[in-house]
Design a protein around this motif. Structure first.
Motif, PDB file in Angstrom:
ATOM      1  N   ASN A 164     -65.288 -36.305  -9.664  1.00  0.00           N
ATOM      2  CA  ASN A 164     -65.314 -34.843  -9.779  1.00  0.00           C
ATOM      3  C   ASN A 164     -66.750 -34.318  -9.637  1.00  0.00           C
ATOM      4  N   ASP A 165     -66.939 -33.048  -9.855  1.00  0.00           N
ATOM      5  CA  ASP A 165     -68.237 -32.408  -9.613  1.00  0.00           C
ATOM      6  C   ASP A 165     -69.350 -32.908 -10.519  1.00  0.00           C
ATOM      7  N   VAL A 166     -69.031 -33.561 -11.634  1.00  0.00           N
ATOM      8  CA  VAL A 166     -70.059 -34.124 -12.508  1.00  0.00           C
ATOM      9  C   VAL A 166     -70.037 -35.659 -12.505  1.00  0.00           C
ATOM     10  N   GLY A 167     -69.371 -36.241 -11.513  1.00  0.00           N
ATOM     11  CA  GLY A 167     -69.396 -37.685 -11.335  1.00  0.00           C
ATOM     12  C   GLY A 167     -68.403 -38.466 -12.165  1.00  0.00           C
ATOM     13  N   ILE A 168     -67.421 -37.788 -12.747  1.00  0.00           N
ATOM     14  CA  ILE A 168     -66.451 -38.443 -13.625  1.00  0.00           C
ATOM     15  C   ILE A 168     -65.218 -38.870 -12.833  1.00  0.00           C
ATOM     16  N   LEU A 169     -64.679 -40.026 -13.205  1.00  0.00           N
ATOM     17  CA  LEU A 169     -63.433 -40.522 -12.627  1.00  0.00           C
ATOM     18  C   LEU A 169     -62.314 -40.462 -13.656  1.00  0.00           C
ATOM     19  N   SER A 170     -61.122 -40.259 -13.172  1.00  0.00           N
ATOM     20  CA  SER A 170     -59.942 -40.368 -14.026  1.00  0.00           C
ATOM     21  C   SER A 170     -59.362 -41.764 -13.842  1.00  0.00           C
ATOM     22  N   GLU A 171     -58.196 -41.940 -14.384  1.00  0.00           N
ATOM     23  CA  GLU A 171     -57.483 -43.209 -14.298  1.00  0.00           C
ATOM     24  C   GLU A 171     -56.883 -43.421 -12.908  1.00  0.00           C
ATOM     25  N   GLU A 172     -56.433 -42.336 -12.291  1.00  0.00           N
ATOM     26  CA  GLU A 172     -55.724 -42.420 -11.023  1.00  0.00           C
ATOM     27  C   GLU A 172     -56.204 -41.344 -10.056  1.00  0.00           C
ATOM     28  N   PHE A 173     -55.843 -41.566  -8.794  1.00  0.00           N
ATOM     29  CA  PHE A 173     -56.128 -40.586  -7.747  1.00  0.00           C
ATOM     30  C   PHE A 173     -54.855 -40.393  -6.940  1.00  0.00           C
ATOM     31  N   ASP A 174     -54.499 -39.154  -6.690  1.00  0.00           N
ATOM     32  CA  ASP A 174     -53.333 -38.838  -5.871  1.00  0.00           C
ATOM     33  C   ASP A 174     -53.814 -38.561  -4.450  1.00  0.00           C
ATOM     34  N   PRO A 175     -53.665 -39.552  -3.533  1.00  0.00           N
ATOM     35  CA  PRO A 175     -54.152 -39.351  -2.165  1.00  0.00           C
ATOM     36  C   PRO A 175     -53.462 -38.197  -1.435  1.00  0.00           C
ATOM     37  N   ALA A 176     -52.181 -38.002  -1.703  1.00  0.00           N
ATOM     38  CA  ALA A 176     -51.452 -36.930  -1.018  1.00  0.00           C
ATOM     39  C   ALA A 176     -51.993 -35.553  -1.417  1.00  0.00           C
ATOM     40  N   ALA A 177     -52.281 -35.376  -2.699  1.00  0.00           N
ATOM     41  CA  ALA A 177     -52.794 -34.092  -3.188  1.00  0.00           C
ATOM     42  C   ALA A 177     -54.316 -34.027  -3.114  1.00  0.00           C
ATOM     43  N   GLY A 178     -54.973 -35.192  -2.948  1.00  0.00           N
ATOM     44  CA  GLY A 178     -56.431 -35.221  -2.884  1.00  0.00           C
ATOM     45  C   GLY A 178     -57.099 -34.854  -4.189  1.00  0.00           C
ATOM     46  N   ARG A 179     -56.488 -35.310  -5.318  1.00  0.00           N
ATOM     47  CA  ARG A 179     -57.071 -34.941  -6.609  1.00  0.00           C
ATOM     48  C   ARG A 179     -56.930 -36.080  -7.617  1.00  0.00           C
ATOM     49  N   LEU A 180     -57.809 -36.056  -8.601  1.00  0.00           N
ATOM     50  CA  LEU A 180     -57.759 -37.009  -9.702  1.00  0.00           C
ATOM     51  C   LEU A 180     -56.586 -36.654 -10.613  1.00  0.00           C
ATOM     52  N   VAL A 181     -55.906 -37.679 -11.123  1.00  0.00           N
ATOM     53  CA  VAL A 181     -54.801 -37.475 -12.063  1.00  0.00           C
ATOM     54  C   VAL A 181     -54.894 -38.534 -13.152  1.00  0.00           C
ATOM     55  N   GLY A 182     -54.213 -38.293 -14.252  1.00  0.00           N
ATOM     56  CA  GLY A 182     -54.221 -39.249 -15.354  1.00  0.00           C
ATOM     57  C   GLY A 182     -55.312 -38.929 -16.357  1.00  0.00           C
ATOM     58  N   ASN A 183     -55.612 -39.892 -17.176  1.00  0.00           N
ATOM     59  CA  ASN A 183     -56.584 -39.719 -18.259  1.00  0.00           C
ATOM     60  C   ASN A 183     -57.999 -39.516 -17.721  1.00  0.00           C
ATOM     61  N   VAL A 184     -58.678 -38.529 -18.271  1.00  0.00           N
ATOM     62  CA  VAL A 184     -60.057 -38.200 -17.873  1.00  0.00           C
ATOM     63  C   VAL A 184     -60.881 -38.008 -19.131  1.00  0.00           C
ATOM     64  N   PRO A 185     -62.071 -38.587 -19.224  1.00  0.00           N
ATOM     65  CA  PRO A 185     -62.593 -39.629 -18.351  1.00  0.00           C
ATOM     66  C   PRO A 185     -61.919 -40.965 -18.650  1.00  0.00           C
ATOM     67  N   GLN A 186     -61.998 -41.855 -17.701  1.00  0.00           N
ATOM     68  CA  GLN A 186     -61.363 -43.155 -17.848  1.00  0.00           C
ATOM     69  C   GLN A 186     -62.430 -44.243 -17.796  1.00  0.00           C
ATOM     70  N   ALA A 187     -62.701 -44.855 -18.931  1.00  0.00           N
ATOM     71  CA  ALA A 187     -63.730 -45.896 -19.017  1.00  0.00           C
ATOM     72  C   ALA A 187     -63.406 -47.072 -18.106  1.00  0.00           C
ATOM     73  N   PHE A 188     -62.127 -47.415 -18.000  1.00  0.00           N
ATOM     74  CA  PHE A 188     -61.713 -48.537 -17.155  1.00  0.00           C
ATOM     75  C   PHE A 188     -62.166 -48.321 -15.705  1.00  0.00           C
ATOM     76  N   SER A 189     -62.026 -47.112 -15.212  1.00  0.00           N
ATOM     77  CA  SER A 189     -62.469 -46.787 -13.849  1.00  0.00           C
ATOM     78  C   SER A 189     -63.981 -46.878 -13.731  1.00  0.00           C
ATOM     79  N   HIS A 190     -64.698 -46.394 -14.754  1.00  0.00           N
ATOM     80  CA  HIS A 190     -66.159 -46.403 -14.699  1.00  0.00           C
ATOM     81  C   HIS A 190     -66.736 -47.807 -14.817  1.00  0.00           C
ATOM     82  N   VAL A 191     -66.146 -48.643 -15.659  1.00  0.00           N
ATOM     83  CA  VAL A 191     -66.598 -50.043 -15.751  1.00  0.00           C
ATOM     84  C   VAL A 191     -66.380 -50.735 -14.411  1.00  0.00           C
ATOM     85  N   SER A 192     -65.243 -50.481 -13.787  1.00  0.00           N
ATOM     86  CA  SER A 192     -64.967 -51.069 -12.475  1.00  0.00           C
ATOM     87  C   SER A 192     -65.967 -50.585 -11.431  1.00  0.00           C
TER      88      SER A 192
END
Length: 110
Positions: A61-89
């Motif tokens: 997102n605009d401040v560099g945060i990732l959520s748990e999931e990304f919806d490619p069809a809608a082009g947006r982050l979905v799920g839990n935000v912020p998601q530590a699992f995504s950031h560790v990865s």
């Protein structure tokens, strides 16, 4: 996979699959996509790994945060935000793509 992003598991088009006990589908699981980049790197496919990594960075997102999931069809982050699992990865993949190598390289050697 959907549009180059990795899903945890597939869902039929009707959305009636309940693998996780919940109805409906989910977006691509970002940690799985980072893990794919790690494995591409370990397989010597560095250009593909870096391309996927950069694509994953582009969904922040605009401040560099990732959520748990990304919806490619809608082009947006979905799920839990912020998601530590995504950031560790993200951090691990960045290290794996570095000249010194990261956690995946060290696990492979031991």
């Amino acid at each position: 996979m959907e549009d180059g992003f990795v899903r945890r598991y597939s869902h039929p088009a009707d959305g009636h699959d309940e693998v996780d006990g919940l109805p409906g589908s989910e977006g691509a699981f970002l940690a799985c996509s980072f893990w794919l980049a790690d494995n591409l790197c370990l397989a010597g496919r560095h250009r593909e790994a870096r391309t996927l990594f950069e694509r994953l960075l582009d969904v922040r997102n605009d401040v560099g945060i990732l959520s748990e999931e990304f919806d490619p069809a809608a082009g947006r982050l979905v799920g839990n935000v912020p998601q530590a699992f995504s950031h560790v990865s993200l951090v691990n993949t960045a290290h794996n793509l570095s000249v010194a190598g990261g956690p995946a390289h060290h696990r492979r050697e031991h």
